[in-house]
Design a protein around this motif. Structure first.
Motif, PDB file in Angstrom:
ATOM      1  N   ASP B 128     -30.407 -34.502  43.952  1.00 38.21           N
ATOM      2  CA  ASP B 128     -31.572 -35.164  43.398  1.00 38.21           C
ATOM      3  C   ASP B 128     -31.713 -34.803  41.918  1.00 38.21           C
ATOM      4  O   ASP B 128     -31.198 -33.788  41.459  1.00 38.21           O
ATOM      5  CB  ASP B 128     -32.818 -34.737  44.174  1.00 38.21           C
ATOM      6  CG  ASP B 128     -33.941 -35.720  43.951  1.00 38.21           C
ATOM      7  OD1 ASP B 128     -33.656 -36.835  43.477  1.00 38.21           O
ATOM      8  OD2 ASP B 128     -35.090 -35.377  44.245  1.00 38.21           O
ATOM      9  N   VAL B 129     -32.425 -35.665  41.238  1.00 40.68           N
ATOM     10  CA  VAL B 129     -32.673 -35.406  39.827  1.00 40.68           C
ATOM     11  C   VAL B 129     -33.470 -34.117  39.687  1.00 40.68           C
ATOM     12  O   VAL B 129     -34.400 -33.878  40.449  1.00 40.68           O
ATOM     13  CB  VAL B 129     -33.470 -36.562  39.207  1.00 40.68           C
ATOM     14  CG1 VAL B 129     -33.595 -36.363  37.720  1.00 40.68           C
ATOM     15  CG2 VAL B 129     -32.828 -37.882  39.517  1.00 40.68           C
ATOM     16  N   SER B 130     -33.108 -33.321  38.738  1.00 40.79           N
ATOM     17  CA  SER B 130     -33.887 -32.117  38.524  1.00 40.79           C
ATOM     18  C   SER B 130     -34.004 -31.854  37.032  1.00 40.79           C
ATOM     19  O   SER B 130     -33.242 -32.386  36.233  1.00 40.79           O
ATOM     20  CB  SER B 130     -33.232 -30.928  39.222  1.00 40.79           C
ATOM     21  OG  SER B 130     -31.951 -30.738  38.687  1.00 40.79           O
ATOM     22  N   LEU B 131     -34.967 -31.053  36.711  1.00 42.10           N
ATOM     23  CA  LEU B 131     -35.228 -30.739  35.314  1.00 42.10           C
ATOM     24  C   LEU B 131     -34.766 -29.325  35.022  1.00 42.10           C
ATOM     25  O   LEU B 131     -34.944 -28.439  35.845  1.00 42.10           O
ATOM     26  CB  LEU B 131     -36.723 -30.789  35.054  1.00 42.10           C
ATOM     27  CG  LEU B 131     -37.328 -32.035  34.467  1.00 42.10           C
ATOM     28  CD1 LEU B 131     -38.794 -31.806  34.228  1.00 42.10           C
ATOM     29  CD2 LEU B 131     -36.652 -32.408  33.176  1.00 42.10           C
ATOM     30  N   LYS B 132     -34.202 -29.142  33.863  1.00 48.85           N
ATOM     31  CA  LYS B 132     -33.823 -27.801  33.480  1.00 48.85           C
ATOM     32  C   LYS B 132     -34.154 -27.628  32.006  1.00 48.85           C
ATOM     33  O   LYS B 132     -33.846 -28.500  31.196  1.00 48.85           O
ATOM     34  CB  LYS B 132     -32.325 -27.602  33.698  1.00 48.85           C
ATOM     35  CG  LYS B 132     -31.874 -26.186  33.476  1.00 48.85           C
ATOM     36  CD  LYS B 132     -30.402 -26.048  33.826  1.00 48.85           C
ATOM     37  CE  LYS B 132     -29.950 -24.607  33.787  1.00 48.85           C
ATOM     38  NZ  LYS B 132     -30.200 -23.957  32.500  1.00 48.85           N
ATOM     39  N   ALA B 133     -34.781 -26.544  31.694  1.00 45.05           N
ATOM     40  CA  ALA B 133     -35.178 -26.330  30.306  1.00 45.05           C
ATOM     41  C   ALA B 133     -34.330 -25.240  29.692  1.00 45.05           C
ATOM     42  O   ALA B 133     -33.932 -24.298  30.367  1.00 45.05           O
ATOM     43  CB  ALA B 133     -36.644 -25.930  30.240  1.00 45.05           C
ATOM     44  N   HIS B 134     -34.004 -25.400  28.439  1.00 38.63           N
ATOM     45  CA  HIS B 134     -33.341 -24.325  27.711  1.00 38.63           C
ATOM     46  C   HIS B 134     -33.730 -24.408  26.245  1.00 38.63           C
ATOM     47  O   HIS B 134     -34.272 -25.413  25.786  1.00 38.63           O
ATOM     48  CB  HIS B 134     -31.831 -24.388  27.900  1.00 38.63           C
ATOM     49  CG  HIS B 134     -31.175 -25.486  27.114  1.00 38.63           C
ATOM     50  ND1 HIS B 134     -30.995 -26.748  27.615  1.00 38.63           N
ATOM     51  CD2 HIS B 134     -30.674 -25.519  25.864  1.00 38.63           C
ATOM     52  CE1 HIS B 134     -30.405 -27.505  26.717  1.00 38.63           C
ATOM     53  NE2 HIS B 134     -30.212 -26.795  25.637  1.00 38.63           N
ATOM     54  N   TRP B 135     -33.438 -23.366  25.514  1.00 42.63           N
ATOM     55  CA  TRP B 135     -33.787 -23.356  24.092  1.00 42.63           C
ATOM     56  C   TRP B 135     -32.676 -24.006  23.300  1.00 42.63           C
ATOM     57  O   TRP B 135     -31.564 -23.511  23.251  1.00 42.63           O
ATOM     58  CB  TRP B 135     -34.013 -21.925  23.604  1.00 42.63           C
ATOM     59  CG  TRP B 135     -35.260 -21.334  24.151  1.00 42.63           C
ATOM     60  CD1 TRP B 135     -35.364 -20.379  25.114  1.00 42.63           C
ATOM     61  CD2 TRP B 135     -36.599 -21.666  23.781  1.00 42.63           C
ATOM     62  NE1 TRP B 135     -36.678 -20.116  25.366  1.00 42.63           N
ATOM     63  CE2 TRP B 135     -37.473 -20.882  24.559  1.00 42.63           C
ATOM     64  CE3 TRP B 135     -37.150 -22.564  22.864  1.00 42.63           C
ATOM     65  CZ2 TRP B 135     -38.854 -20.961  24.464  1.00 42.63           C
ATOM     66  CZ3 TRP B 135     -38.531 -22.638  22.776  1.00 42.63           C
ATOM     67  CH2 TRP B 135     -39.362 -21.852  23.551  1.00 42.63           C
ATOM     68  N   LEU B 136     -33.021 -25.101  22.674  1.00 45.84           N
ATOM     69  CA  LEU B 136     -32.044 -25.746  21.798  1.00 45.84           C
ATOM     70  C   LEU B 136     -32.039 -25.034  20.456  1.00 45.84           C
ATOM     71  O   LEU B 136     -31.019 -24.966  19.772  1.00 45.84           O
ATOM     72  CB  LEU B 136     -32.411 -27.217  21.613  1.00 45.84           C
ATOM     73  CG  LEU B 136     -31.420 -28.068  20.863  1.00 45.84           C
ATOM     74  CD1 LEU B 136     -30.160 -28.236  21.681  1.00 45.84           C
ATOM     75  CD2 LEU B 136     -31.999 -29.426  20.549  1.00 45.84           C
ATOM     76  N   GLU B 147     -25.806 -23.377  27.642  1.00 42.00           N
ATOM     77  CA  GLU B 147     -26.386 -24.712  27.629  1.00 42.00           C
ATOM     78  C   GLU B 147     -26.157 -25.421  26.301  1.00 42.00           C
ATOM     79  O   GLU B 147     -26.203 -26.644  26.225  1.00 42.00           O
ATOM     80  CB  GLU B 147     -27.893 -24.654  27.902  1.00 42.00           C
ATOM     81  CG  GLU B 147     -28.265 -24.379  29.336  1.00 42.00           C
ATOM     82  CD  GLU B 147     -28.298 -22.888  29.620  1.00 42.00           C
ATOM     83  OE1 GLU B 147     -27.921 -22.099  28.727  1.00 42.00           O
ATOM     84  OE2 GLU B 147     -28.700 -22.514  30.742  1.00 42.00           O
ATOM     85  N   ASN B 148     -25.968 -24.645  25.260  1.00 44.67           N
ATOM     86  CA  ASN B 148     -25.743 -25.258  23.958  1.00 44.67           C
ATOM     87  C   ASN B 148     -24.258 -25.360  23.693  1.00 44.67           C
ATOM     88  O   ASN B 148     -23.466 -24.582  24.208  1.00 44.67           O
ATOM     89  CB  ASN B 148     -26.403 -24.417  22.863  1.00 44.67           C
ATOM     90  CG  ASN B 148     -27.901 -24.571  22.885  1.00 44.67           C
ATOM     91  OD1 ASN B 148     -28.421 -25.625  23.263  1.00 44.67           O
ATOM     92  ND2 ASN B 148     -28.598 -23.529  22.514  1.00 44.67           N
TER      93      ASN B 148
END
Lengths: 748, 638
Positions: B128-136, B147-148
């Motif tokens: 399923d679609v999920s959200l993931k946050a990281h510091w750009l 992630e970068n």
């Protein structure tokens, strides 16, 4: 046929609402119809004394066509009125002329929406009943002419073999004039080329048309490439019928701005050479906006050109725009004390000062450029809104001051497993919720705070709770439904636009299925489906004060709605191609729309008039953003450039080059210092907006003519570039404390 | 005229034949030419129109790829029924057919058995679609997290190490921009040169952030610590983390110092851990190690050839470390050897020299052979095979002699099995059948009989593999010479990548065709480039130093190998495989000889060919051609 009915209801609605009589619901065909009806007055008013060659019989034919159309759509009253007026052709022409002097969207009263729908119908490529009428004075009465056919007719016809000669003759001439005039006169090439080509195609000189295209298409400016591609595929008269882009091109006048000297030069040349063919096209299909003063340079021209129908006329951007912000309502801040207590007790005297300042400076001084508080009716503030305002103010005192030295931190929200289906994203103003629109027709809402999403209890359960208790708002929520995300089902096509209401109780979404839907975030159900666009709706946005919202779509109009009306309050028509993005001005009195015709229009919500037209983008516009003070506008397009505009003066302020692909997201920081842009090229870029606006020198001359000279300082203004890992940036949002949030879906 | 216009970008129309074909498919038999022309123009126009509309949907869908659903939506826009259910696993689902002078492309619609579909298990539900946050970015600086994207791409690191003046590190650029020192920021793709005509390479500060320091500490501790799980995790991090670029100098120093210390202390375990770190660094796709090879290679070579790597040489399995390090070395040569740094030839020289030394101990001897053998069959063929006899006699002396220490015996055994392992497969390829023990004994001396059995085994294996492996799917995971190509003329069919010295892809074509078909032409352009230079002046080796400027003696010899002494290092097997010698007219042999061990090198052509490595080393190319084959031209390898 549904379209027609819808249109008619729209029209009645309009009458009910009783705004300024015309102007709202016009479609471009109609607008152009006005212009076409009266070539002589409009051209004489602006371009000088040249009386049009178009004679009475042609007008007659047009009138008949309009009558025919009205009758077909059973707009009998309008027919009556028109006939009465047409009985005295002189008068009719005059009134029409007066009407259409309004910037490009003036027009006749009544029946307008019918026309709108009609032209839409014609786009569906329903072949018109009769064969196309002969270009000139054919007997029209029996033929039942279609309006668009008449309008788009190329009346005169020269020797097809000579077109090449004409064109290259002109080319030779322009190449030989003085340098200062050459750039200006070169503007004529593109519209002339298109019209000559279309004239050839229209008159069934297919091979000549092809040869003409071959020979000269390479000379045109590169930013017209897309249009030329459309044009090149069109080789037969039959093709012209269904092609809306070209219909627009033929029926609307291409606007050029040329200095008086250059214009005289051109005129003299054409008259000397007896080059009537070209002169006629210039007379009939071009609108030459002549100004006194220095001819513009090539770079100045290039900065402003590129739109489907040339530059904006000068008077189009003359109207006064109240771009100032509305006065913030006076709110007692009872929570202030609490706040202080919570934070520290001894800081009481210190705290009060900044509060007063920030409050006082904002509310006491009435911005001279601001519209009247009650210019458009705005919803009353509810208690919860006031609480939110207080929260907002508290947060904003903790806001980080951004600037060249202080760049914001960026938090990137990546949508995983979206399989390229993410089409729209929005954050709430307080950054507590994220909504995503997907290609599979779903809308999903996430909570990004620990507070989960809960539904309201069922009616039966609601009966049981104690309505007098203080925490009733808490009690109505059903704990069992708590989850981090909710899915909203209802659309039947990709969801292209999404917007939270300012109070976070509602969510709007618009979709390929032609509807805009309003969802409740308390029950997570659909409340209303607003129908009217009939074609894909590309964008929608809530007003910053709630209640109103705007939507724009493939039908080339933007509509203003109120959440409690199922019909639009205003229809903003004038764009020559899809309305791709829509934004509300921070004071809610204006709406800005960007379009595939590569123009940006600013509309007055009160009158429905178009008050600004900005040209300069070389590709469809995909995102817009107002600066927080309401003075400036930023726009991003498929050409990868971001343009900054001064709304008050109607000027381009700056051009930010750097992105290599479509810019899909733009956002100013809360204090307007930094502009963030996000693009398909997987980068977020930060620009020094404050510097860009400071650098602008507006002397009287540039303000009067709109001839700005842009220096190429993109590199200086670029403050940072942040690559993501193959994640196109779809949305950007500054939190109230100036943290930048970005969102996009990972493209594996 | 019309034909010309068709070439034009946009005015392309569908061919009239297509119209005919489509008309036939719906049952209209004879369509007139004029109708076809009119139809094709109309259809082309409509298709273009739809494509343009579909493009709109793509743009609004925020995609770069046009999908079939875009087309469907565009059709809907025109009130045309969409093409329902058009989907295909393949990129272009069309089939081609021709016959009767006509060519057709059609969409294959297979008949599908419904019960098959029903009975197949459902595919797994997609995630399923999920959200993931990281510091750009944190206050304007992009953190180096997985992630970068890596701060400097591998290409950048490479250009930086090769052309240091051209590139500016993105980190510094951004810093400059943030401080607003008039530099302005540029895109990180190295557009820095536009800014000024004179650009000095900015002094790079190698400061690690606190986080990076912590990371470094954690990782190094885990790598050499006692917890295997932690180590695996740390190595995994080294091998995958994109942000290690900044820490690379630290890591390489850590490894090099670590090896230096632990070799002295004979700490086998630690040496193994350090080698695994090297392996992890090399596996990281975002790192470009070239700038740090001067530290890493000596460390690795030490682990290959050091006399003693452990406290109890008779018990501990230091052989495995040598093997592992040798493989690392081979990988390193493969990845980084260029004509400028010449890593491979220098390594080869070093190893060979030490091998040839009489006094070299069995352990080091093992390492040398392993190091050479890992470099690929070419090296084995040219450097190891000729010495089998000598080596065999030495082993024999140990095995059958009486007064030897246990350690020597173990060493000799290991060397023997190593030689057998590596040589057998190579011999199996270059030596025509039949394999007779006698023949082998004359050719290879003491090791001959054992080799013979190994070769036979290798051959049967190869034959087995050839049967199993399909024609085109020759996948080879490890560049070990034990992998063989089928003998059925598959030579050079693309699969096998040998760690050959110089990138000649078809080095496996060395394998001879069957003896029955000696005249079969093998690929003509096969180059055998065996070794480049003879001098090792510019070596940076720390552990093993090279002597400088050895005189090289190129040898062309078609002499039977049995008679060879130490000098002829390259020979072509002609005595036992007569068919082979004459069958390839255009082969070029570039051969460098090794320094003669004895002073009595009386080569006829021992010309002075010593070159300095720092200049383009291959060019004095000791190139030798098969003299008896006609039409051979002397040609430099580059």
């Amino acid at each position: 046929m549904a379209a027609v009915q819808g249109g008619m209801v729209d029209e009645k609605e309009e009458v009910d609402i009783k705004t300024e009589p015309q102007s709202d619901g016009l479609m471009n065909t109609n607008a152009t119809d006005g212009r076409q009806l009266s070539p002589s007055p409009s051209s004489s008013s602006s371009a000088g004394s040249t009386k049009s060659a178009a004679g009475a019989p042609e007008d007659q034919q047009t009138l008949l066509a309009v009558l025919q159309f009205l009758r077909k759509n059973k707009l009998t009253e309008s027919v009556e009125i028109l006939r009465r007026e047409a009985g005295l052709p002189e008068d009719a022409l005059d009134t029409k002329g007066a009407d259409c002097s309004a910037p490009s969207s003036g027009g006749t009263a009544g029946g307008v929406d019918g026309l709108d729908a009609g032209s839409l119908l014609s786009r569906v490529a329903v072949s018109s009943s009769a064969g196309t009428p002969a270009p000139t004075k054919a007997a029209v009465a029996d033929d039942q002419p279609d309006v668009s056919v008449v309008l788009s007719a190329y009346s005169q016809q020269g020797d097809p073999a000579l077109y090449k000669v004409y064109y290259s003759d002109l080319k030779k001439f322009i190449e030989s004039v003085l340098d200062c005039h050459r750039a200006e006169l070169s503007q004529v090439f593109y519209p002339l080329f298109v019209h000559m080509y279309l004239e050839l195609v229209y008159n069934n000189h297919e091979s000549e048309a092809k040869a003409f295209f071959e020979k000269f298409s390479g000379d045109q400016e590169c930013y017209y490439e897309d249009d030329l591609r459309v044009l090149s595929s069109l080789t037969k008269k039959e093709h012209m019928r269904g092609n809306e882009t070209l219909l627009d091109f033929r029926t609307s006048k291409f606007v050029l701005r040329i200095s008086r000297d250059s214009y005289q030069l051109l005129k003299r040349h054409l008259q000397e050479r007896q080059n009537n063919q070209i002169w006629n096209i210039i007379q009939e299909h071009l609108y030459i906006d002549i100004f006194d003063g220095m001819p513009r340079s090539k770079s100045q021209i290039d900065a402003m050109s590129g739109s489907l129908a040339g530059e904006a006329k000068r008077e189009a951007n003359k109207a006064k725009v109240y771009y100032g912000l509305l006065k913030e309502p006076e709110i007692e801040v009872p929570l202030d004390d609490e706040d202080e207590e919570a934070e520290n007790e001894e800081g009481k005297p210190k705290k009060k000062k900044p509060k007063k300042d920030s409050m006082g400076s904002k509310s006491k001084k009435q911005d001279p450029n601001a519209p009247l508080q009650n210019r458009i009716p705005l919803p009353e503030l509810k208690d919860s809104d006031k609480l939110d305002k207080i929260m907002y103010m508290k947060e904003s005192t903790k806001r980080i001051r951004l600037g060249r030295e202080n760049l914001p931190s960026i938090c990137f929200y990546t949508f995983l497993n979206a399989y390229q289906g993410l089409t729209a994203v929005d954050f709430t103003d307080d950054s507590s919720l994220i909504a995503g629109g997907f290609a599979d027709s779903t809308v999903r809402v996430w909570s990004v705070t620990p507070k989960k999403l809960r539904k309201v209890k069922s009616a039966a359960d609601l009966n049981l709770i104690d309505k007098e208790s203080d925490d009733v708002l808490e009690r109505i929520m059903d704990e069992k439904t708590a989850s981090e995300s909710k899915i909203l089902y209802g659309h039947s096509g990709p969801v292209y636009g999404i917007s939270f209401s300012p109070d976070r109780n509602y969510l709007l979404s618009c979709s390929e299925d032609g509807t805009v839907r309003l969802w409740s975030l308390l029950t997570f159900t659909c409340l209303v489906g607003y129908k009217g666009h009939n074609y894909p709706v590309w964008d929608t946005q809530f007003s910053p004060y709630g209640y109103y919202f705007v939507s724009g779509g493939h039908d080339r109009v933007a509509r203003l709605w109120a959440t409690d009306h199922y019909q639009p309050l205003r229809i903003f028509a004038g764009h020559l191609a899809d309305v791709t993005c829509t934004r509300f001005h921070p004071n809610s009195n204006y709406v800005v729309t960007g379009s595939s015709d590569r123009t940006i229009r600013l509309w007055d919500v009160l009158t429905g008039n178009c008050v600004r037209i900005f040209t300069g983008h070389k590709g469809p516009i995909h995102t817009l953003a107002f600066s927080p003070n309401g003075k400036f506008l930023a726009s991003g397009a498929t050409d990868g450039r971001v343009l900054l505009w001064d709304i008050g003066h109607g000027l381009m302020v700056s051009e930010l080059k750097g992105h290599t692909d479509t810019v899909y997201a733009l956002r100013f920081s809360r204090d307007g210092e930094i502009l963030a842009s996000g693009s398909m090229d997987n980068t977020v870029r930060l620009w020094d907006a404050a510097k860009a606006f400071d650098d602008l020198e507006t002397d009287d001359f540039t303000a009067a003519t709109g001839h700005i000279h842009l220096q190429d300082n993109s590199q200086e203004l670029l403050l940072g570039t942040y690559m993501s890992k193959s994640t196109p940036v779809v949305h950007l949002h500054f939190t109230r404390r100036n943290l930048l949030l970005a969102a996009g879906s990972y493209a594996a | 005229m019309a034909e010309e216009r068709r070439q034009k970008q946009c005015s392309v129309t569908l061919p009239t034949e297509s119209m005919k074909a489509m008309a036939e498919s719906v049952g209209v038999g004879q369509l007139q030419e004029e109708s076809c022309v009119a139809l094709s123009e109309e259809v082309s126009y409509r298709i273009k129109e739809i494509a343009q509309d579909a493009l709109k949907f793509m743009h609004h869908g925020k995609r770069r790829k046009l999908t079939t659903s875009d087309i469907d939506n565009a059709l809907k826009l025109k009130n045309v029924e969409p093409l329902y259910g058009f989907q295909s696993q393949e990129f272009i689902p069309f089939r081609f057919a021709s016959g009767g002078g006509r060519e057709l492309h059609f969409y294959e619609e297979k008949e599908v058995d419904l019960s098959d579909i029903i009975n197949t298990p459902l595919p797994r539900v997609p995630l399923d679609v999920s959200l993931k946050a990281h510091w750009l970015s944190i206050e304007g600086v992009q953190p180096s997290i997985p992630e970068n994207p890596p701060p400097a791409t591998k290409e950048q690191q490479k250009t930086e190490s090769t052309e240091p003046l051209k590139v500016v590190k993105p980190g510094q650029e951004e810093e400059g921009a943030i401080q607003g020192k008039g530099q302005g920021a540029t895109a990180p793709d190295g557009k820095g040169k536009e800014k000024g005509s004179i650009r000095l390479k900015p002094r790079s500060t190698h400061e690690l952030s606190v986080e990076q320091q912590l990371y470094y500490k954690e990782i190094t501790e885990a790598c050499v610590g006692s917890c295997e799980a932690k180590r695996a995790e740390a190595l995994q991090s080294i091998a995958t983390d994109p942000g290690l670029y900044q820490m690379l100098p630290r890591f390489s120093t850590f490894i090099s110092e670590g090896v230096r210390v632990n070799v002295v202390q004979n700490n086998l375990a630690l040496l193994i851990y350090l080698m695994r770190m090297v392996k992890a660094l090399m596996d990281n796709p975002t790192l470009y190690l070239e700038k740090y090879l001067h530290e890493l290679i000596p460390a690795v070579v030490t682990c290959i050839v050091s006399k003693q790597l452990c406290l109890r040489p008779d018990v501990d399995n230091h052989w495995a470390l040598r093997d592992f390090a040798a493989r690392l070395m081979a990988q390193c040569c493969k990845t980084f050897s260029t004509t400028t740094n010449n890593i491979q030839s220098r390594i080869t020289k070093t190893l060979t020299k030490s091998w040839l030394d009489e006094k070299t101990q069995w352990t080091a001897r093992y390492g040398c052979i392993a190091g050479l053998a890992e470099l690929g069959p070419d090296v084995i063929k040219t450097l190891i095979l000729p010495r089998l006899t000598v080596e065999g006699s030495r082993i024999k002396a140990v095995m059958e002699g009486s007064v030897v220490s246990n350690i020597d015996k173990i060493g000799a055994e290991h060397v023997q099995s190593l030689l057998l392992k590596h040589c057998a497969s190579v011999i199996a390829k270059i030596r025509p059948q039949p394999d007779t023990v006698e023949q082998y004994r004359t050719d290879y001396g003491y090791l001959g009989p054992m080799l013979c059995s190994h070769v036979i085994k290798a051959r049967t294996q190869a034959a087995l593999q050839a049967q199993q492996v399909n024609r085109t799917t020759l996948t080879i995971t490890q560049p070990r010479p034990t992998l063989s190509v089928s003998q059925s003329g598959l030579s050079g069919s693309g699969g096998p990548r040998t760690p050959s010295i110089i990138k000649v892809p078809s080095s496996l074509t060395l394998m001879s065709p069957r003896p029955g078909t000696p005249s079969q032409p093998s690929p003509p352009a096969t180059k055998y480039i065996v070794m480049a230079t003879s001098a090792g002046t510019a070596s940076t080796q720390q552990v093993i130093t090279l002597s400088s400027s050895q005189s090289a003696s190129p040898v062309t010899s078609t002499v039977p190998s049995a008679t060879s002494t130490l000098q002829p290092l390259v020979k072509v097997e002609s005595g036992s495989g007569p068919g082979l010698a004459a069958s390839r007219p255009l082969q070029k042999y570039i051969v460098v000889s090794l320094p003669p061990s004895a002073s009595s090198s009386l080569e006829p052509k021992s010309s002075v060919l010593s070159t300095s490595v720092s200049s383009t080393p291959l060019d004095p190319g000791i190139k030798l051609e098969r003299s008896e084959s006609p039409g051979v031209s002397t040609q430099s390898p580059h």
